[in-house]
Scaffold this active site. Structure first.
Site, mmCIF file in Angstrom:
data_model
loop_
_atom_site.group_PDB
_atom_site.id
_atom_site.type_symbol
_atom_site.label_atom_id
_atom_site.label_comp_id
_atom_site.label_asym_id
_atom_site.label_seq_id
_atom_site.Cartn_x
_atom_site.Cartn_y
_atom_site.Cartn_z
ATOM 1 N N HIS A 147 0.840 -1.207 0.000
ATOM 2 C CA HIS A 147 0.000 0.000 0.000
ATOM 3 C C HIS A 147 0.878 1.262 0.000
ATOM 4 O O HIS A 147 0.620 2.209 -0.748
ATOM 5 C CB HIS A 147 -0.877 0.061 1.267
ATOM 6 C CG HIS A 147 -1.906 -1.022 1.384
ATOM 7 N ND1 HIS A 147 -2.093 -1.735 2.543
ATOM 8 C CD2 HIS A 147 -2.824 -1.483 0.503
ATOM 9 C CE1 HIS A 147 -3.091 -2.603 2.369
ATOM 10 N NE2 HIS A 147 -3.538 -2.477 1.141
ATOM 11 N N LYS A 151 -18.140 -6.146 8.453
ATOM 12 C CA LYS A 151 -16.903 -6.920 8.570
ATOM 13 C C LYS A 151 -16.073 -6.422 9.742
ATOM 14 O O LYS A 151 -15.660 -5.267 9.764
ATOM 15 C CB LYS A 151 -16.106 -6.764 7.264
ATOM 16 C CG LYS A 151 -15.122 -7.867 7.012
ATOM 17 C CD LYS A 151 -14.598 -7.754 5.587
ATOM 18 C CE LYS A 151 -13.151 -8.193 5.509
ATOM 19 N NZ LYS A 151 -12.517 -7.788 4.255
ATOM 20 N N ARG A 193 -1.799 -6.186 -8.213
ATOM 21 C CA ARG A 193 -0.676 -7.049 -7.832
ATOM 22 C C ARG A 193 -0.443 -8.149 -8.848
ATOM 23 O O ARG A 193 0.650 -8.380 -9.291
ATOM 24 C CB ARG A 193 -0.947 -7.698 -6.467
ATOM 25 C CG ARG A 193 -0.789 -6.757 -5.312
ATOM 26 C CD ARG A 193 -1.350 -7.338 -4.069
ATOM 27 N NE ARG A 193 -2.749 -7.633 -4.249
ATOM 28 C CZ ARG A 193 -3.575 -7.992 -3.286
ATOM 29 N NH1 ARG A 193 -3.127 -8.136 -2.069
ATOM 30 N NH2 ARG A 193 -4.844 -8.222 -3.520
ATOM 31 N N SER A 225 -2.941 -7.595 3.261
ATOM 32 C CA SER A 225 -3.158 -7.395 4.699
ATOM 33 C C SER A 225 -3.525 -8.718 5.358
ATOM 34 O O SER A 225 -3.085 -9.013 6.479
ATOM 35 C CB SER A 225 -4.282 -6.386 4.937
ATOM 36 O OG SER A 225 -3.927 -5.135 4.422
#
Ligand code: PNS
Length: 160
Positions: free
Chosen positions: A17, A41, A90, A128
């Protein structure tokens, strides 16, 4: 003034990030890191903590700001007078999801562009959730998250 928004969950911020934020800060006059508040969440860090961690590691970038948002990204863009969504890609596996989101956001507001930056090769495997898993089982997260965040991740996981 060209304002970009880099949205995400950032639970926690990773070096991947940070790489996108650093490069994005050179492309936009102002770059806003938008932390999505997802009421459905439960994450590791609560939202003010996520914002504080990002602020801590981006303090040196004077045109970077960090804020939380709820609801649609496109509404947050309007509120912040931002015209470009910045996303990091990515791997090929990110493409389908990102493509769908970019098209949906474009449908919701055709004035907003989504711009993709390829993540630097050394961070292409990083996420993450992988960081949380490694830390949870006592693995080393040096090099995966900014140094100033390492202790926060371990202590947060230990406190669970
Ligand atoms: O880091 P993440 O969890 O992959 O980030 C996903 C995020 C925050 C970019 C995405 O979930 C999002 O933009 N959510 C806001 C809701 C929204 O605008 N949805 C419409 C587009 S499909």
């Amino acid at each position: 003034m060209k304002i970009g928004v880099y949205p995400g969950s950032f639970d926690p911020i990773t070096n991947g990030h940070l790489d996108i934020i650093e490069r994005g800060s050179k492309v936009f006059d102002k770059l806003i890191v938008g932390v999505l508040v997802n009421v459905d969440k439960k994450g590791l860090f609560d939202y003010p903590e996520r914002v504080e961690l990002i602020q801590r590691v981006t303090a040196k970038y004077k045109n970077v700001e960090v804020r939380c948002f709820e609801g649609l990204l496109i509404d947050f863009m309007k509120k912040e007078e931002a015209s470009v969504i910045l996303k990091g890609l990515r791997a090929f596996s990110d493409f389908e999801y990102e493509f769908q989101m970019a098209l949906m956001n474009n449908k919701l507001d055709p004035e907003v562009e989504t711009v993709f930056m390829m993540t630097s090769a050394q961070y292409s495997y990083l996420s993450s959730s992988a960081v949380k898993q490694v830390a949870k089982f006592g693995g080393r997260i040096e090099g995966l998250v900014p140094d100033e965040v390492i202790d926060d991740v371990y202590s947060k996981i230990l406190s669970l």
